[in-house]
Scaffold this motif. Structure first.
Motif, mmCIF file in Angstrom:
data_model
loop_
_atom_site.group_PDB
_atom_site.id
_atom_site.type_symbol
_atom_site.label_atom_id
_atom_site.label_comp_id
_atom_site.label_asym_id
_atom_site.label_seq_id
_atom_site.Cartn_x
_atom_site.Cartn_y
_atom_site.Cartn_z
ATOM 1 N N GLN A 225 0.820 -1.209 0.000
ATOM 2 C CA GLN A 225 0.000 0.000 0.000
ATOM 3 C C GLN A 225 0.853 1.257 0.000
ATOM 4 O OE1 GLN A 225 -0.420 -2.652 1.692
ATOM 5 N NE2 GLN A 225 -2.557 -3.261 1.793
ATOM 6 N N MET B 242 1.893 2.091 -3.535
ATOM 7 C CA MET B 242 0.830 2.181 -4.536
ATOM 8 C C MET B 242 0.696 3.569 -5.151
ATOM 9 S SD MET B 242 -2.385 -0.105 -3.472
ATOM 10 C CE MET B 242 -2.188 -1.866 -3.613
ATOM 11 N N LEU C 186 -7.083 -4.616 -5.223
ATOM 12 C CA LEU C 186 -6.895 -3.191 -4.969
ATOM 13 C C LEU C 186 -6.151 -2.492 -6.108
ATOM 14 C CD1 LEU C 186 -7.540 -1.030 -2.998
ATOM 15 C CD2 LEU C 186 -5.474 -1.598 -1.713
ATOM 16 N N TRP C 187 -5.060 -3.097 -6.560
ATOM 17 C CA TRP C 187 -4.207 -2.444 -7.553
ATOM 18 C C TRP C 187 -4.922 -2.288 -8.902
ATOM 19 C CZ3 TRP C 187 -0.896 1.017 -8.081
ATOM 20 C CH2 TRP C 187 -0.014 1.099 -9.171
#
Ligand code: ADP
Ligand code: MG
Lengths: 367, 282
Positions: free
Chosen positions: B127, B130, B217-218
Motif C-alpha cells: 500500500q 501504490m 486493490l491495484w
C-alpha cells in the motif's frame, strides 16, 4: 595437433588467494600429462585456465601457438571431464553426448555417427536412451568420457575423473582411459591427487604444491630423482623415510651419523656430498630400499643399522614393517613371508645407491 | 491391578479416528462457504430468501450466469483478467528466473548487497508504494492499459528469491560443462538452467497466476474505465450496482474462482514436487 604452453602463468583469486603461480610448462602434442599434488595445491586452477573457466591474472597461455588468454571456453575447442560427471540431468545419455555437437551445428548424420561410435568404444550403446539418474557411477563416468570424445577436441582435460568411483572400478577405468589416450592420439591433461594414478597413467607428471610447480618429469625419473623433499615424500607409497643426519669426512669415507646409526660411504661415489662436509643433512630412503640383513641372508655386517619393530602391516604378497631407529620412525617394505612382532631387533641395510640427500634448509635434492 | 496387555492396535485406531474427525470438520468449515456460493448462484431469486435456507436449491437455474453476460459485460472482464494474469505469469517466470539465476551463479560487484536490498523491500507494505507507482504510471500514460498492470506485476522479489535458492543447488560443474560444450551464456540459461528449474517454476507460476488473478486493490486503482476491469474489480462493481442481487454476485464469484481451482488441480503435483525437491545430486 595441439600443444599447450604456459608462460609465467599466475592465477590470483579475489582476496589475494593464490590459485597457481609462475607456471612455466610445455605440454606437447599427443602427450598424456598429469598434474598431481595434495588438495588445494592449484591443480584444478591450472587445468581450468586451459579450459578458459578461470581468467589468467598474469602471463600467457598458448594452445597451438595461439595465445588464448581472452578466448571464451566455447571457442577453445577443448573438452573437459569433471569429477562429479556433470551430466545434464534432464537429457538422455545420447543427448548429453550430442549436446556439444548440436550447439556447433553439425549435421544430424554426423552427430549420430559420432555418438554411436563413442558409445561403442565405451560400451554404453545400451544406455543411450537412459537418463543420468538411471546410471551407476561407473556408467556416468563413461558417458562423461563419451561426451568429451564425440567432440574430437584439440585437448582433453580431466579433473579427478575417477575420485568418485570405488577402488576396483577406479583401477579398471584407469586402464581404459590409458587405452583411450593411445587410441585417440590427442593431448590429454589429467588432474589427480592420487600419486598411484599419476605414476601409472602419465607420460609426464607435473608435481605441484601451494600453487607452484615442484618438478616436471616422466614417472621413473620422478621416482628415482625427486628434486626436493616434498616430491620425494609425495611420490611413492608408502612414503620415503626421512632421517636427520650429519656428514663428517674420514680419509676415504664419508660418515653419515644419525641418532643411533652410522653409515660410511665411499667418497668417490658420493663426491657431491663434499660441500656438506661437517653439516647437517636429511637422508631419504624408500621403504623398498631397506634390506633386512638376516632375512635376506646378507653376510656383510658393514653399515648395519639397528632398529626395533613397532608393528607390521602384512598385505599377503608384501609386509610393511614399522620400526624405530633411535628416535626416528621408519617404514620398510619386505616380502610377505618376512613376519616380525613388536619389539624384535632388526639389522637393516640401506641400499647405498638408493640413498637420497636433501638440504636441511631448502629441502632441495643434493646432487 | 490391571494385567491386561495394552491394546496398541485399538489405541492406534482411536487416534486415527480422532485425527480424521478433526480433518473432516476442518474440511467442512473450509468448503462450506464455497458450497454456499455455488448453491446460491443456482437458486432462483425467491429461493435465495426462503426460510429455512436451502443447501440444495429446489429449482436450480442457470439464470444468473446468463445475466452475467447479458446485463453486465463479464466476458470482457474475464478476458482482461486472462490477458493480464497470463502475461504477468509468463513474463514474470522469464524475468524472475533470469534474475534469480544471475544472483545465484554470477559474480558481480555488489551482488550480495543488491540482493539484500531486494529482500529488504519485501518488508515494505504494498500500500505504501501504490500511490507513487500510480503517479509514475500516470505520467507515462499507462493508466487504464494492460501494460500498466502487467509491468507492475511482473517482477517479484519473492520469485527471484525462490529461483535463486533453487539454482544455488545446481552444481557449478553443470554450467561449466555447458560453457565448454559451446553454450552461450543465454543458452546456458535456456537449455540447462530453465529445464532443471521446472519444479520451482511450476510452483512460482501457479502462485503468480493466482496472485494476479485474485488481485483487487491495484487493478481497481489502475483500471479506471469499466471495460478494462479485471474480474475481482468487476465482481465488486456488481455488488455496488445491484446491492442485494446475491444470485448475480455469487454466479460472478463462481466464475472468478473456477479457473483458479482448475489451474491448481492441474499443477498440484508440481507444486508438491517443487516444494519437496532437494537439489539435483546424482
Ligand atoms: N573460486 C575461488 N575463489 C577463491 N579461491 C579459490 C577459488 N578456487 C580455488 N581457490 C583456492 O585456490 C587454491 C587452489 O585450489 P584448486 O586449484 O582447486 O586446488 P586443487 O584442485 O589442487 O585441490 C586453493 O587454496 C583454493 O582455496
Ligand atoms: Mg581440484
Amino acid at each position: 595437433m595441439a600443444d599447450v604452453v604456459f608462460e609465467n602463468v599466475s592465477k590470483i583469486y579475489n582476496g589475494g588467494v593464490i590459485g597457481c603461480k609462475d607456471i612455466n610448462l610445455e605440454i606437447r602434442d599427443k602427450e598424456f600429462c598429469i598434474l598431481v599434488g595434495p588438495s588445494g595445491c592449484g591443480k584444478s586452477t591450472t587445468l581450468r585456465t586451459i579450459a578458459g573457466l578461470e581468467e589468467i591474472t598474469e602471463g600467457n597461455l598458448k594452445v597451438d601457438n595461439e595465445i588464448v588468454n581472452n578466448i571464451p571456453p566455447k571457442d577453445r575447442d577443448i573438452a573437459m571431464v569433471f569429477q562429479n560427471y556433470a551430466l545434464y540431468p534432464h537429457m538422455k545419455v545420447a543427448d548429453n553426448m550430442a549436446f556439444g555437437l548440436k550447439l556447433r551445428k553439425y549435421p544430424k548424420e554426423e552427430i549420430n555417427k559420432r555418438v554411436d561410435e563413442a558409445a561403442r568404444i565405451l560400451g554404453i550403446t545400451k544406455l543411450l536412451d537412459r537418463r543420468p539418474k538411471q546410471l551407476s557411477g561407473g556408467q556416468r563416468q563413461r558417458v562423461a568420457l563419451g561426451r568429451a570424445i564425440v567432440r574430437k577436441p584439440k585437448v582433453f582435460l580431466f579433473d579427478e575423473p575417477l575420485s568418485n568411483l570405488d577402488a576396483k572400478l577406479r583401477v579398471q577405468m584407469r586402464v581404459e582411459i590409458k587405452k583411450l589416450s593411445s587410441k585417440l592420439q590427442t593431448t590429454m591433461i589429467y588432474v589427480t591427487h592420487d600419486q598411484v594414478e599419476a605414476m601409472t597413467m602419465g607420460d609426464r607428471i607435473v608435481v605441484m604444491k601451494d600453487g607452484f610447480i615442484q618438478q616436471v618429469d616422466d614417472p621413473i625419473k620422478l621416482y628415482n630423482e625427486p628434486k626436493n623433499k616434498f616430491v620425494a615424500g609425495f611420490i611413492g607409497s608408502p612414503s620415503m623415510n626421512f632421517i636427520d643426519a650429519e656428514i663428517t669426512s674420514e680419509s676415504e669415507k664419508y660418515q653419515i651419523k644419525g641418532d643411533s646409526f652410522n653409515i660410511s660411504l665411499n667418497k668417490k661415489a658420493f663426491d657431491f656430498l663434499q660441500k656438506y662436509n661437517g653439516k647437517n643433512i636429511i637422508i631419504g630412503i624408500r621403504p623398498e630400499d631397506i634390506i633386512d640383513r638376516v632375512y635376506a641372508k646378507v653376510s656383510t655386517s658393514k653399515n648395519v643399522v639397528r632398529a626395533e619393530v613397532i608393528t607390521e602391516e602384512p598385505m599377503g604378497s608384501e609386509n610393511y614393517i614399522h620400526a624405530n631407529i633411535g628416535s626416528n620412525k621408519i617404514i620398510m617394505k619386505t616380502k610377505g613371508s618376512n613376519r616380525v612382532s613388536m619389539g624384535d631387533e632388526l639389522e637393516l641395510i640401506f641400499k647405498p645407491e638408493q640413498l637420497h640427500f636433501f638440504d636441511v634448509k631448502t629441502e632441495e635434492r643434493i646432487t | 491391578m490391571n494385567n491386561k496387555p495394552k491394546d496398541y492396535l485399538m489405541e492406534y485406531r482411536l487416534k486415527k479416528c480422532i485425527v480424521y474427525t478433526l480433518l473432516i470438520v476442518g474440511l467442512i468449515i473450509t468448503l462450506a462457504p464455497f458450497f454456499w456460493m455455488l448453491s446460491t448462484s443456482l437458486k432462483t431469486r425467491a429461493g435465495i430468501f426462503t426460510m429455512p435456507p436451502q443447501w440444495i436449491p429446489d429449482e436450480p437455474t442457470l439464470m444468473h450466469y446468463g445475466r452475467l453476460f447479458d446485463e453486465v459485460d463479464f466476458l470482457r472482464s474475464f478476458l482482461n483478467s486472462t490477458i493480464v494474469a497470463i502475461s504477468v505469469t509468463v513474463l514474470g517466470l522469464f524475468f524472475n528466473s533470469l534474475a534469480g539465476y544471475a544472483f545465484a551463479k554470477y559474480r558481480f560487484p555488489g551482488r550480495d548487497r543488491i540482493f539484500a536490498i531486494l529482500i529488504l523491500s519485501l518488508m515494505v507494505p504494498g500500500q505504501v508504494t501504490m500511490m507513487p507507482v500510480f503517479l509514475i504510471l500516470r505520467s507515462v500514460g499507462l493508466i487504464n492499459t494492460y501494460l500498466g498492470l502487467i509491468i507492475t506485476g511482473t517482477i517479484s522479489v519473492f520469485g527471484i528469491f525462490l529461483v535463486r535458492q533453487f539454482v544455488q543447488t545446481i552444481p557449478n560443474d553443470l554450467i561449466e560443462a555447458a560453457r565448454i560444450d559451446g553454450c552461450s551464456e543465454f543458452g546456458i540459461y535456456l537449455k540447462v538452467i530453465l529445464p532443471l528449474c521446472k519444479p520451482v517454476l511450476a510452483t512460482l507460476g501457479i502462485f503468480t497466476f493466482m496472485a494476479s488473478w485474485n488481485e483487487f486493490l491495484w487493478p481497481l486503482i489502475v483500471m479506471v474505465r469499466e471495460e478494462m476491469y479485471t474480474l475481482p474489480v468487476a465482481l465488486a462493481a456488481l455488488e455496488g450496482q445491484y446491492a442485494t442481487d446475491y444470485g448475480l454476485v455469487m454466479a460472478g464469484a463462481v466464475v472468478v474462482v473456477i479457473p483458479v481451482i482448475i489451474v491448481f488441480l492441474l499443477a498440484q503435483k508440481y507444486i508438491i514436487e517443487g516444494i519437496s525437491t532437494t537439489g539435483l545430486k546424482g
